[in-house]
Design an enzyme around this catalytic site. Structure first.
Site, PDB file in Angstrom:
ATOM      1  N   ASP A 101     -12.080  -5.591  -1.597  1.00  0.00           N
ATOM      2  CA  ASP A 101     -12.950  -6.768  -1.595  1.00  0.00           C
ATOM      3  C   ASP A 101     -14.345  -6.406  -1.090  1.00  0.00           C
ATOM      4  O   ASP A 101     -14.510  -5.509  -0.271  1.00  0.00           O
ATOM      5  CB  ASP A 101     -12.346  -7.881  -0.729  1.00  0.00           C
ATOM      6  CG  ASP A 101     -11.935  -7.380   0.643  1.00  0.00           C
ATOM      7  OD1 ASP A 101     -10.804  -6.870   0.773  1.00  0.00           O
ATOM      8  OD2 ASP A 101     -12.751  -7.471   1.574  1.00  0.00           O
ATOM      9  N   GLU A 145       0.831  -1.199   0.000  1.00  0.00           N
ATOM     10  CA  GLU A 145       0.000   0.000   0.000  1.00  0.00           C
ATOM     11  C   GLU A 145       0.872   1.258   0.000  1.00  0.00           C
ATOM     12  O   GLU A 145       0.509   2.276  -0.594  1.00  0.00           O
ATOM     13  CB  GLU A 145      -0.887   0.030   1.251  1.00  0.00           C
ATOM     14  CG  GLU A 145      -1.910  -1.092   1.326  1.00  0.00           C
ATOM     15  CD  GLU A 145      -2.516  -1.251   2.720  1.00  0.00           C
ATOM     16  OE1 GLU A 145      -3.641  -1.745   2.802  1.00  0.00           O
ATOM     17  OE2 GLU A 145      -1.854  -0.911   3.723  1.00  0.00           O
ATOM     18  N   MET A 174      -8.387  -2.953   9.327  1.00  0.00           N
ATOM     19  CA  MET A 174      -7.740  -3.579  10.483  1.00  0.00           C
ATOM     20  C   MET A 174      -6.909  -2.591  11.310  1.00  0.00           C
ATOM     21  O   MET A 174      -6.162  -3.006  12.190  1.00  0.00           O
ATOM     22  CB  MET A 174      -6.868  -4.757  10.014  1.00  0.00           C
ATOM     23  CG  MET A 174      -7.687  -5.872   9.380  1.00  0.00           C
ATOM     24  SD  MET A 174      -6.704  -7.230   8.716  1.00  0.00           S
ATOM     25  CE  MET A 174      -5.988  -7.918  10.190  1.00  0.00           C
ATOM     26  N   GLU A 175      -7.002  -1.296  11.011  1.00  0.00           N
ATOM     27  CA  GLU A 175      -6.173  -0.330  11.746  1.00  0.00           C
ATOM     28  C   GLU A 175      -6.889   0.956  12.176  1.00  0.00           C
ATOM     29  O   GLU A 175      -6.528   1.554  13.197  1.00  0.00           O
ATOM     30  CB  GLU A 175      -4.951   0.111  10.883  1.00  0.00           C
ATOM     31  CG  GLU A 175      -3.885  -0.932  10.683  1.00  0.00           C
ATOM     32  CD  GLU A 175      -4.158  -1.843   9.491  1.00  0.00           C
ATOM     33  OE1 GLU A 175      -4.957  -1.441   8.622  1.00  0.00           O
ATOM     34  OE2 GLU A 175      -3.615  -2.952   9.438  1.00  0.00           O
TER      35      GLU A 175
HETATM   36  N1  ADE Z   1      -8.416  -4.790   4.230  1.00  0.00           N
HETATM   37  C1  ADE Z   1      -8.770  -5.098   2.986  1.00  0.00           C
HETATM   38  N2  ADE Z   1      -9.886  -5.867   2.987  1.00  0.00           N
HETATM   39  C2  ADE Z   1     -10.245  -6.034   4.278  1.00  0.00           C
HETATM   40  C3  ADE Z   1     -11.289  -6.718   4.927  1.00  0.00           C
HETATM   41  N3  ADE Z   1     -12.215  -7.388   4.250  1.00  0.00           N
HETATM   42  N4  ADE Z   1     -11.311  -6.678   6.276  1.00  0.00           N
HETATM   43  C4  ADE Z   1     -10.388  -6.014   6.971  1.00  0.00           C
HETATM   44  N5  ADE Z   1      -9.391  -5.351   6.408  1.00  0.00           N
HETATM   45  C5  ADE Z   1      -9.306  -5.348   5.070  1.00  0.00           C
END
Ligand code: ADE
Length: 317
Positions: A275, A34, A251-252
């Protein structure tokens, strides 16, 4: 002293701060994949003198010696590196600090257990390095995000934090791959503490710094962001994400928001969709498939945001 709130001394100090030109931006990014397009776009150089590199974590070893139980302390250089720091400047911006949290060299991070990851294959690292076997893994997730955000704020005293990265999103919210969101609010979805007040602490909901002009000018999508330490989503987490009214899942973000709030630094969150969580494809597969292309969209958005910020003060965002 005037009470807190509008017209209070505290509020007036904040107003003054918001009228100063922004001279230092800290960009917190979890993954090398990234970060690199942004590092390249701004022609940033690795900052080998950064205190964030030099001040590696110290490990204190205590050993008891002799019949009297005399204690000796030994300071050791920890074998792991907290972050990689990148530095560059842009006309009008005195200094732009780019920090990425990558490359905890796992063969070094924890001498007791992490060498097991040393020669494992990672498709992500393969993408970054062009070779399959590697010595570390990107330290994604809330623990390292909060660690580096804290260390970087202390070291760099930024005026503004941008947490940039990829995220999952939802077709029920009308999202598509490569959409870029500017998060209005952030919260956690995997900290379940069903005791009054602790429940709220667990969710840790925070508003991001309000940037109505930025949102309008750059035509970014707006949505709420929900953070947890897993790429996938359990049924309980899904319920929390719905309760958080989140459009994007990462996630952050909420960890960066927590530290930024603690240290009173305004923060914004730019998340590009790799996604569709409620789509047909397995999340990890779809994430890996789209990662490279979506980081290009992320780079473009971050470049536009930095260009927009250039020469402005917080109150103009
Ligand atoms: N980063 C990219 N896709 C993600 C997802 N589905 N959940 C958490 N972090 C992500």
């Amino acid at each position: 002293m005037a009470p807190h709130g509008e017209g209070s001394e505290e509020a007036m100090v904040v107003q003054d701060e918001n009228r100063k030109p922004i001279s230092s931006i800290l960009i917190v990014i979890a993954m090398q994949t990234e970060a690199m397009p942004i590092v390249n776009k701004f022609q940033l150089k690795e900052d080998l003198d950064s205190v964030l590199i030099r001040q590696r974590m110290m490990m204190i070893q205590v050993s008891k010696r002799g019949a009297l139980g005399q204690i000796s302390w030994r300071l050791q250089r920890s074998p792991y590196q907290l972050s990689m720091a990148w530095k560059g400047s842009k006309s009008g911006l005195l200094c732009t600090e780019f920090l990425k949290t990558i490359n905890f060299h796992l063969h070094q991070i924890h001498t007791f257990q992490d060498t097991q990851y040393q020669f494992l294959y990672s498709p992500v690292q393969d993408m970054d390095m062009g070779y399959a076997f590697y010595l570390g893994v990107d330290s994604v997730g809330t623990i390292s995000a909060s660690l580096v955000t804290y260390a970087a704020i202390q070291a760099l005293q930024p005026d503004l934090i941008i947490n940039a990265g990829t995220a999952g999103s939802f077709k029920v919210k009308g999202a598509s791959i490569s959409d870029v969101f500017l998060a209005s609010d952030v919260a956690f979805h995997d900290r379940r503490i069903p005791i009054p007040v602790f429940d709220l602490y667990g969710v840790g909901s925070r508003q991001s710094f309000s940037t109505p002009n930025l949102l309008k000018e750059l035509n970014l999508k707006a949505g709420k962001l929900s953070t947890g330490d897993s790429l996938d989503m359990s049924p309980q987490e899904e319920a929390s994400i719905v309760a958080n009214d989140a459009t994007v899942k990462d996630m952050e973000g909420a960890a960066v928001a927590y530290v930024a709030d603690l240290l009173k630094v305004p923060a914004i969150f730019i998340k590009a969709v790799t996604d569709i969580v409620d789509g047909d494809k397995p999340t990890a597969e779809e994430f890996l498939q789209n990662l490279a292309a979506v980081t290009a969209a992320l780079e473009q958005a971050v470049t536009q945001v930095v260009d927009f910020i250039n020469g402005k003060c917080l109150s103009e965002l």
